[in-house]
Design a protein around this motif. Structure first.
Motif, PDB file in Angstrom:
ATOM      1  N   ALA A 269       1.422   6.482  -7.078  1.00  0.00           N
ATOM      2  CA  ALA A 269       0.225   7.230  -7.464  1.00  0.00           C
ATOM      3  C   ALA A 269       0.412   8.733  -7.261  1.00  0.00           C
ATOM      4  CB  ALA A 269      -0.977   6.725  -6.671  1.00  0.00           C
ATOM      5  N   ASP A 270       1.074   9.114  -6.171  1.00  0.00           N
ATOM      6  CA  ASP A 270       1.292  10.525  -5.887  1.00  0.00           C
ATOM      7  C   ASP A 270       2.127  11.203  -6.962  1.00  0.00           C
ATOM      8  OD1 ASP A 270      -0.179  10.331  -3.582  1.00  0.00           O
ATOM      9  OD2 ASP A 270       1.548  10.238  -2.223  1.00  0.00           O
TER      10      ASP A 270
ATOM     11  N   THR B 231       0.831  -1.208   0.000  1.00  0.00           N
ATOM     12  CA  THR B 231       0.000   0.000   0.000  1.00  0.00           C
ATOM     13  C   THR B 231       0.861   1.251   0.000  1.00  0.00           C
ATOM     14  OG1 THR B 231      -1.753  -1.163   1.183  1.00  0.00           O
ATOM     15  CG2 THR B 231      -1.799   1.240   1.245  1.00  0.00           C
ATOM     16  N   GLU B 232       1.927   1.234   0.805  1.00  0.00           N
ATOM     17  CA  GLU B 232       2.795   2.405   0.918  1.00  0.00           C
ATOM     18  C   GLU B 232       3.482   2.723  -0.413  1.00  0.00           C
ATOM     19  OE1 GLU B 232       2.063   0.506   4.723  1.00  0.00           O
ATOM     20  OE2 GLU B 232       2.944  -0.267   2.864  1.00  0.00           O
TER      21      GLU B 232
ATOM     22  N   LYS C  84       2.618   1.764  -3.470  1.00  0.00           N
ATOM     23  CA  LYS C  84       1.663   2.149  -4.516  1.00  0.00           C
ATOM     24  C   LYS C  84       1.183   3.593  -4.328  1.00  0.00           C
ATOM     25  CE  LYS C  84      -1.268  -1.306  -4.389  1.00  0.00           C
ATOM     26  NZ  LYS C  84      -2.436  -2.102  -4.837  1.00  0.00           N
ATOM     27  N   LYS C  85       1.077   4.035  -3.086  1.00  0.00           N
ATOM     28  CA  LYS C  85       0.712   5.428  -2.854  1.00  0.00           C
ATOM     29  C   LYS C  85       1.813   6.362  -3.359  1.00  0.00           C
ATOM     30  CE  LYS C  85      -0.823   8.715   0.674  1.00  0.00           C
ATOM     31  NZ  LYS C  85       0.042   9.787   0.145  1.00  0.00           N
ATOM     32  N   GLN C  86       3.072   5.976  -3.145  1.00  0.00           N
ATOM     33  CA  GLN C  86       4.179   6.778  -3.662  1.00  0.00           C
ATOM     34  C   GLN C  86       4.107   6.880  -5.180  1.00  0.00           C
ATOM     35  OE1 GLN C  86       7.917   5.216  -2.285  1.00  0.00           O
ATOM     36  NE2 GLN C  86       7.267   5.200  -0.137  1.00  0.00           N
TER      37      GLN C  86
ATOM     38  N   LEU D 242       1.778   5.166 -11.184  1.00  0.00           N
ATOM     39  CA  LEU D 242       1.252   3.874 -10.765  1.00  0.00           C
ATOM     40  C   LEU D 242       0.987   2.972 -11.959  1.00  0.00           C
ATOM     41  CD1 LEU D 242       0.422   2.132  -8.384  1.00  0.00           C
ATOM     42  CD2 LEU D 242      -1.900   3.075  -8.574  1.00  0.00           C
TER      43      LEU D 242
END
Length: 331
Positions: free
Chosen positions: A243-244, A236-237, A239-241, A248
């Motif tokens: 996406a930000d 999760t961590e 993938k958030k990086q 992604l």
């Protein structure tokens, strides 16, 4: 002076390659040249294996080692090298420099092969992406625990990879509903022998990419009898990086989302990079490859791709790769 880790086979072969590369491009003075040879030859002898293909630099070094062995008589390696005259040392250095054209040709060949692999793999991945409304992309890196690297030879590595490829082909368990994959083999001093794996699942049948990534890593643990380890990009961590930063390209990828499609292709690009010459496999079992991809059978239905993707658009920068596609951490 170059600094070496000589604790395992992959590190020794990388050290030998670095020594040859430096000698061909910058050149050691005679004192440093002999000092390096005195350390590297005994280490190389420990890990050299018959039945392996060697890159040009390792082959050049092996020939030099055999020359030393043939001429040192009852003297130890260091004692023999230390008593060589300046002219004899110069002859050894000249012998290496005379093979520089072969080394440069190998670099060109590697880059062309990687470019061909990249083109073929991108076309393969793009076909899968277009054929399916959604796919699930998983990325893991597979390596070995640092404490176990001493006992891992290139033959062991390829044996483990072959076991993994059989599982990928069978498509059972954590590989059920797998549509395709890419598997790139590399080596280095700190990471030893390691692999980058990209898995593409049918997104209509599979979800929970983080779970699948963990299951693949557990399967690698099993294959290697617990001396291997893996790193997942599908947390999760992470993938958030991604996406930000608009990068992604793993997890669920949808055909009608052009950015997701492009980023998935960028993930595929990373597996085959012509610039990663210094991370190539320096030795391997005879006749073996360093990159593998699955066989994909198109389902026959034709879809219009309203969002064409291009390997040229939105390519990740070197910093993006360093930050977001982590190499295996040696434990």
């Amino acid at each position: 002076m170059l600094q070496y880790d000589l604790s395992h086979q992959a590190a020794v072969m990388t050290a030998v390659n670095d020594f040859i590369d430096y000698q061909l491009n910058d050149g050691f003075n005679q004192t440093d040249f002999i000092a390096h040879l005195s350390v590297l030859i005994p280490a190389f002898q420990v890990f050299d294996q018959e039945g392996t293909e060697r890159c040009i630099s390792v082959g050049m070094f092996r020939n030099m080692m055999r020359f030393v062995e043939a001429h040192r008589g009852d003297l130890g390696i260091e004692a023999y090298l230390m008593q060589l005259s300046p002219k004899e040392i110069s002859n050894l250095q000249t012998h290496l420099r005379n093979h520089r054209s072969l080394y440069l040709a190998e670099i060109r060949l590697f880059r062309q092969q990687e470019k061909d692999n990249q083109d073929n793999f991108l076309a393969y991945v793009q076909r899968i992406l277009i054929d399916h409304y959604k796919v699930l992309v998983v990325r893991v890196d597979l390596g070995y625990l640092k404490a176990s690297m001493l006992n891992i030879t290139v033959q062991d590595f390829y044996s483990h990879i072959e076991s993994l490829r059989h599982l990928l082909k069978d498509k059972n368990g954590c590989f059920k509903h797998l549509l395709g994959y890419g598997l790139a083999l590399e080596q280095g001093i700190t990471k030893g022998y390691h692999a980058h794996l990209m898995l593409i699942y049918n997104g209509s049948e599979r979800c929970q990419d983080w779970y699948l990534a963990n299951e693949v890593i557990l399967k690698w643990h099993e294959i290697t009898q617990r001396v291997g380890y893996g790193v997942s990009s599908n947390t999760t961590e992470k993938k958030k990086q991604y996406a930000d930063r608009g990068l992604l390209g793993i997890g669920m990828i949808h055909r009608n989302q052009p950015l997701e499609m492009q980023n998935a292709l960028n993930v595929a690009c990373y597996l085959t990079q012509p610039e990663k010459f210094m991370q190539r496999m320096l030795i391997k079992p005879l006749g073996k490859r360093t990159f593998f991809k699955g066989i994909y059978h198109e389902h026959g239905r034709k879809y219009k791709n309203n969002h064409p993707t291009s390997a040229e658009a939105g390519i990740w920068s070197e910093q993006d790769v360093d930050d977001l596609l982590d190499e295996p951490i040696v434990i």
